[in-house]
Motif scaffolding. Sequence first.
Motif, PDB file in Angstrom:
ATOM      1  N   ILE A  12       0.834  -1.211   0.000  1.00 36.03           N
ATOM      2  CA  ILE A  12       0.000   0.000   0.000  1.00 36.03           C
ATOM      3  C   ILE A  12       0.864   1.254   0.000  1.00 36.03           C
ATOM      4  O   ILE A  12       0.633   2.195  -0.757  1.00 36.03           O
ATOM      5  N   ILE A  13       1.920   1.224   0.861  1.00 34.22           N
ATOM      6  CA  ILE A  13       2.795   2.406   0.904  1.00 34.22           C
ATOM      7  C   ILE A  13       3.445   2.608  -0.457  1.00 34.22           C
ATOM      8  O   ILE A  13       3.490   3.718  -0.997  1.00 34.22           O
TER       9      ILE A  13
ATOM     10  N   SER B 280       1.020   3.928  -2.914  1.00 31.85           N
ATOM     11  CA  SER B 280       0.591   5.308  -2.708  1.00 31.85           C
ATOM     12  C   SER B 280       1.699   6.282  -3.090  1.00 31.85           C
ATOM     13  O   SER B 280       1.476   7.460  -3.223  1.00 31.85           O
ATOM     14  N   ARG B 281       2.909   5.816  -3.246  1.00 31.67           N
ATOM     15  CA  ARG B 281       4.009   6.697  -3.683  1.00 31.67           C
ATOM     16  C   ARG B 281       4.752   6.038  -4.825  1.00 31.67           C
ATOM     17  O   ARG B 281       5.879   5.592  -4.672  1.00 31.67           O
TER      18      ARG B 281
ATOM     19  N   PHE C 290      -6.147   6.978   5.715  1.00 28.77           N
ATOM     20  CA  PHE C 290      -4.874   6.877   4.999  1.00 28.77           C
ATOM     21  C   PHE C 290      -4.986   7.495   3.612  1.00 28.77           C
ATOM     22  O   PHE C 290      -4.191   8.345   3.222  1.00 28.77           O
TER      23      PHE C 290
ATOM     24  N   VAL D 143      -3.214  10.651   1.699  1.00 36.28           N
ATOM     25  CA  VAL D 143      -2.384  10.476   0.509  1.00 36.28           C
ATOM     26  C   VAL D 143      -2.980  11.197  -0.693  1.00 36.28           C
ATOM     27  O   VAL D 143      -2.269  11.861  -1.443  1.00 36.28           O
TER      28      VAL D 143
END
Lengths: 368, 288
Positions: free
Chosen positions: A27-28, A31-32, B107, B111
Amino acid sequence: MTRLVRRVLLSRQALGLAMAGAAAWVIIAMSRLSGGNSREALSAMLIGAFGDLPDAVRRAVTSGDLSIPNEALRALAKATPLLLSGLAVALAMRAGLFNIGAEGQLLVGAFAAAWAGAAWHGLPAGLHVAGSLAVGAAAGAAWAAVAGALKAWRGAHEVIVTIMLNYVAIQLTHYLVNGPARDPDSLAPATRVVLPTARLWAIEGGANFSTGFGLALAAAVGYHFLFRRLRLGFEIRAVGRNPQAARCAGIHVPRTMVTAMALSGALAGLAGAVEVLGVHRRFLDAFSPGYGFDQIAVALLGNLNPLGIVASACLFGGLGSGAVHMEAFTNTPRQIAGIIQAIAILVVAVRARRLFTARPRDPEGQVQ
Amino acid sequence: MTGDIGVSMVLLLAARQACPLVIASMGGILSERSGVVNIALEGMMLTGAFVGLWAGQSIGLAGGFGCALLAGASVGAAHLFLTQRLRLNHIVSGVALNILALNASTFFMRVLFNQADPPRQARLDGAIPLGWFLAFALIAPLVLHFVLYHTVVGLRLRACGESSEKTRLAGVSPAGLRALGVIGSGVLAAAAGAYLSMSMVGRFTDDMVSGRGFIALAAVICGRWTPIGAGVTCCAFGLFDALQLQFQGTVALPSEAMRALPYILTIVAAVVFRSDPPADLGADPPED
């Protein structure tokens, strides 16, 4: 030793966490998409949870200077209320009761402890601390016992009643701390600061680590003792597994339910009391950062087993304080910790299905 | 004259507050009547609220609303899969989905909106007219009542909640009925969530559902798992909320007492009007 390590590595919890961690990583990363920041995020989270451990070990070896990094202490301090209220949820769950109201019980317990800590003058320190903790636990127990009694004797669904009691507790403490119990000298709504005699011993330096953690560990030992050695623990488990069979075996089912709920509330109240007497020194309005569901997560991930609950509370404490650190340094929102919790619960619960399967159906529709 | 205005103000306010509760509680009834405990209503609403607004910003209100319903349906499908296929305890599954929805929505709020470059406002230019939702909330209990008590599907759904085993023996698949109930419940709850973000407020804020899903579930139980009963209970909640907002500070009672009153009354209602849930509620599906 190797067997122990092997068992830990192959446990359901480890599997659940590994999968949840992997999911969070994805997910991290997603998201980037611009950069490989998920690695930075992870290292920031680890530093936030453990501090600079390699450095601490090096210093311990070279100069014999045994000091635990502040971050690790902060993580344990965060774990303290989670551990106590996680035990609370687990204890009720052993009786087949879903105590979603630990949040409310925690608030009520915290307020009562703050009142006792500030109002009882002239007591010796040990007695004052013990008395204030006891008052907090008693308040939590009374709050939860209401739900237990309504369930046991009137068949009111404990999930609904405890959720509603949460809101009532929030409003009640909000009223008290803004009205009659407000410290007139304080800018923010808060009660008076507790007297020095009622404070738990805590480490200087802002890590918030107090003897409360030891108290929570003691509670875990007590929980173990209750279910391994005491008759009450056996009765609670019997009622949780099958109320009909328990009744046939001569167990007073309603009374056991109320007792289990009261004990559960006492643990949650104690969690609030420890936060007040060890960390904040006063009751601050809405001080609980929504332990509401975290404690359920702790109980479920710990498989209702005391050792597992200690481990998962420490883990979530570390995850929580690590996530705050991560958010501050890499801009990755700290909610990723909550996502990890949810996925871990699901994976563990699916693997441990035997423990969490639906309750045996109750042909008469109510417990009597 | 002013009295009249006051009364209609309070009623409008009450309708606005009750609307999401009514829609979500209809979802709760669908799911629970088919035999699946649905404490995940809260998370389904939050998912609907977030997805509706996020998608609504780029593809318009109608498309956004459709996406919200789809997102709710997928949360329902997840709950269905966990409880029926993997046979997880329904409350454990619901709690986990709630935690997931709360954290994931916050979250992605960070974002996609707060940390975007430049930061985006999580708000909509237009809003879905309130009246559509109000009308839907008004007829939904009646329609659901008709479906549950006067159609074959409704009869089968209720039978499935009472005894999935016997339903199966009668030649009807409980799995399909439960899929209908739980996924339908996700769709309805998401519609209620989308009402909050796309119509009533017009923007998304962290945890904006703030317990409404739990209240809707409480209304289902107080209304004895009937659409009309739950609808009336939700209206009572809305009315209390409106009265409390309207008379804040003008009555002798502290406002906290007014705010706590609906919750206390729910407890009283749960104790007084006690009724038995569908007999198979929360039980495992039959073995194949």
